[in-house]
Write a protein that holds these residues in place. Sequence first.
Motif, PDB file in Angstrom:
ATOM      1  N   SER A  84      51.837 -16.303  64.887  1.00 23.14           N
ATOM      2  CA  SER A  84      50.521 -15.442  64.749  1.00 23.14           C
ATOM      3  C   SER A  84      51.243 -14.246  63.873  1.00 23.14           C
ATOM      4  CB  SER A  84      49.521 -16.017  65.600  1.00 23.14           C
ATOM      5  OG  SER A  84      49.637 -15.400  66.138  1.00 23.14           O
ATOM      6  N   ALA A  85      50.463 -13.059  63.840  1.00 23.32           N
ATOM      7  CA  ALA A  85      50.824 -11.819  64.043  1.00 23.32           C
ATOM      8  C   ALA A  85      50.708 -10.774  64.964  1.00 23.32           C
ATOM      9  CB  ALA A  85      50.091 -10.509  61.906  1.00 23.32           C
ATOM     10  N   PRO A  86      51.250 -10.058  64.955  1.00 24.26           N
ATOM     11  CA  PRO A  86      50.486  -8.737  66.830  1.00 24.26           C
ATOM     12  C   PRO A  86      48.610  -8.175  65.682  1.00 24.26           C
ATOM     13  CG  PRO A  86      52.416  -8.901  66.500  1.00 24.26           C
ATOM     14  CD  PRO A  86      51.970  -9.645  65.248  1.00 24.26           C
ATOM     15  N   PRO A  87      48.444  -7.952  66.794  1.00 25.40           N
ATOM     16  CA  PRO A  87      47.037  -7.805  66.739  1.00 25.40           C
ATOM     17  C   PRO A  87      47.112  -6.347  65.385  1.00 25.40           C
ATOM     18  CG  PRO A  87      46.895  -8.473  68.549  1.00 25.40           C
ATOM     19  CD  PRO A  87      47.670  -8.769  68.214  1.00 25.40           C
ATOM     20  N   ASN A  88      48.510  -5.213  66.566  1.00 26.14           N
ATOM     21  CA  ASN A  88      48.237  -4.450  65.861  1.00 26.14           C
ATOM     22  C   ASN A  88      48.988  -4.326  63.977  1.00 26.14           C
ATOM     23  OD1 ASN A  88      51.245  -5.047  66.446  1.00 26.14           O
ATOM     24  ND2 ASN A  88      51.596  -3.099  66.869  1.00 26.14           N
ATOM     25  N   LEU A  89      50.242  -5.701  63.846  1.00 25.00           N
ATOM     26  CA  LEU A  89      50.577  -6.065  62.472  1.00 25.00           C
ATOM     27  C   LEU A  89      49.121  -5.855  61.285  1.00 25.00           C
ATOM     28  CD1 LEU A  89      53.268  -6.377  60.643  1.00 25.00           C
ATOM     29  CD2 LEU A  89      52.516  -8.462  60.934  1.00 25.00           C
ATOM     30  N   ARG A  90      48.218  -6.911  61.685  1.00 27.25           N
ATOM     31  CA  ARG A  90      46.988  -7.508  61.443  1.00 27.25           C
ATOM     32  C   ARG A  90      45.986  -6.533  60.976  1.00 27.25           C
ATOM     33  NH1 ARG A  90      46.713 -11.828  65.421  1.00 27.25           N
ATOM     34  NH2 ARG A  90      45.286 -10.917  66.251  1.00 27.25           N
ATOM     35  N   ASP A  91      45.982  -5.217  61.898  1.00 26.90           N
ATOM     36  CA  ASP A  91      44.982  -4.644  61.692  1.00 26.90           C
ATOM     37  C   ASP A  91      46.084  -3.074  60.298  1.00 26.90           C
ATOM     38  OD1 ASP A  91      43.374  -5.348  63.635  1.00 26.90           O
ATOM     39  OD2 ASP A  91      44.520  -3.847  65.339  1.00 26.90           O
ATOM     40  N   GLU A  92      47.224  -3.617  60.379  1.00 24.88           N
ATOM     41  CA  GLU A  92      48.208  -2.066  59.607  1.00 24.88           C
ATOM     42  C   GLU A  92      47.570  -3.004  58.343  1.00 24.88           C
ATOM     43  OE1 GLU A  92      52.607  -0.559  59.376  1.00 24.88           O
ATOM     44  OE2 GLU A  92      51.960  -1.693  60.710  1.00 24.88           O
ATOM     45  N   LEU A  93      47.908  -4.444  58.362  1.00 21.25           N
ATOM     46  CA  LEU A  93      48.107  -4.894  56.949  1.00 21.25           C
ATOM     47  C   LEU A  93      46.743  -4.726  56.799  1.00 21.25           C
ATOM     48  CD1 LEU A  93      48.450  -6.894  54.827  1.00 21.25           C
ATOM     49  CD2 LEU A  93      48.584  -8.755  56.359  1.00 21.25           C
ATOM     50  N   SER A  94      45.342  -5.012  57.332  1.00 21.81           N
ATOM     51  CA  SER A  94      43.941  -4.425  56.598  1.00 21.81           C
ATOM     52  C   SER A  94      43.718  -3.670  56.249  1.00 21.81           C
ATOM     53  CB  SER A  94      43.146  -4.529  57.980  1.00 21.81           C
ATOM     54  OG  SER A  94      41.373  -4.932  57.666  1.00 21.81           O
ATOM     55  N   LEU A  95      44.231  -2.313  57.069  1.00 24.82           N
ATOM     56  CA  LEU A  95      43.966  -0.839  56.776  1.00 24.82           C
ATOM     57  C   LEU A  95      44.713  -1.017  54.966  1.00 24.82           C
ATOM     58  CD1 LEU A  95      43.553   1.880  57.041  1.00 24.82           C
ATOM     59  CD2 LEU A  95      45.585   2.326  58.521  1.00 24.82           C
ATOM     60  N   GLN A  96      45.996  -1.185  54.862  1.00 23.40           N
ATOM     61  CA  GLN A  96      46.768  -1.490  53.776  1.00 23.40           C
ATOM     62  C   GLN A  96      46.156  -1.969  52.639  1.00 23.40           C
ATOM     63  OE1 GLN A  96      49.040   1.217  53.216  1.00 23.40           O
ATOM     64  NE2 GLN A  96      48.687   1.923  55.432  1.00 23.40           N
ATOM     65  N   ARG A  97      46.103  -2.729  52.656  1.00 23.17           N
ATOM     66  CA  ARG A  97      44.686  -4.100  51.706  1.00 23.17           C
ATOM     67  C   ARG A  97      43.148  -3.240  51.221  1.00 23.17           C
ATOM     68  NH1 ARG A  97      44.707  -9.318  54.792  1.00 23.17           N
ATOM     69  NH2 ARG A  97      47.027 -10.769  54.185  1.00 23.17           N
ATOM     70  N   ASN A  98      42.524  -2.504  52.461  1.00 26.56           N
ATOM     71  CA  ASN A  98      41.345  -1.689  51.932  1.00 26.56           C
ATOM     72  C   ASN A  98      42.169  -0.353  51.352  1.00 26.56           C
ATOM     73  OD1 ASN A  98      39.534  -3.290  53.817  1.00 26.56           O
ATOM     74  ND2 ASN A  98      40.007  -2.678  55.204  1.00 26.56           N
ATOM     75  N   LEU A  99      42.759   0.696  51.816  1.00 28.89           N
ATOM     76  CA  LEU A  99      43.192   1.515  51.133  1.00 28.89           C
ATOM     77  C   LEU A  99      43.732   1.127  49.794  1.00 28.89           C
ATOM     78  CD1 LEU A  99      45.616   3.355  53.692  1.00 28.89           C
ATOM     79  CD2 LEU A  99      42.945   4.348  52.949  1.00 28.89           C
ATOM     80  N   ALA A 100      44.420   0.079  49.456  1.00 32.45           N
ATOM     81  CA  ALA A 100      44.636  -0.425  47.952  1.00 32.45           C
ATOM     82  C   ALA A 100      43.591  -0.598  47.431  1.00 32.45           C
ATOM     83  CB  ALA A 100      46.077  -2.051  48.116  1.00 32.45           C
ATOM     84  N   THR A 101      42.889  -1.498  47.591  1.00 33.79           N
ATOM     85  CA  THR A 101      41.306  -1.406  47.037  1.00 33.79           C
ATOM     86  C   THR A 101      40.985  -0.470  46.451  1.00 33.79           C
ATOM     87  OG1 THR A 101      41.578  -3.399  48.111  1.00 33.79           O
ATOM     88  CG2 THR A 101      39.111  -2.816  47.536  1.00 33.79           C
ATOM     89  N   ILE A 102      40.005   0.360  47.588  1.00 31.95           N
ATOM     90  CA  ILE A 102      40.266   2.285  47.238  1.00 31.95           C
ATOM     91  C   ILE A 102      40.634   3.136  46.344  1.00 31.95           C
ATOM     92  CG2 ILE A 102      39.705   3.960  48.256  1.00 31.95           C
ATOM     93  CD1 ILE A 102      38.497   3.037  50.448  1.00 31.95           C
ATOM     94  N   ALA A 103      42.194   2.329  46.392  1.00 26.09           N
ATOM     95  CA  ALA A 103      42.991   3.716  45.260  1.00 26.09           C
ATOM     96  C   ALA A 103      42.756   2.617  43.648  1.00 26.09           C
ATOM     97  CB  ALA A 103      44.421   3.057  45.561  1.00 26.09           C
TER      98      ALA A 103
END
Length: 88
Positions: free
Chosen positions: A68-87
């Motif tokens: 499993s991905a560490p929590p901070n990696l999952r959080d970073e991935l979620s953030l970057q996915r959201n930023l990509a959606t906004i862009a």
Amino acid sequence: MNPDSVVCARQADGGLDRLLTSLLSARSDMRAELAVRPPDTRRQEVTRERLLESLEAYAAGLAARGLSAPPNLRDELSLQRNLATIAR
């Protein structure tokens, strides 16, 4: 030791090691791009896309190995996915 060099634990799996190296490089590139003044929005978008691709690849590599991905990696991935959606 060069302050710009990235030091990390070697992965037991060579494939994960390459994915992690790519991820760390993409993170470094993103930090550098965010420091550029005045900002170059297009270059930031391209760099952010590369970071997201690296995060996705590393998370997939972990999952494929039953890890499993560490929590901070999952959080970073979620953030970057959201930023990509906004862009878009």
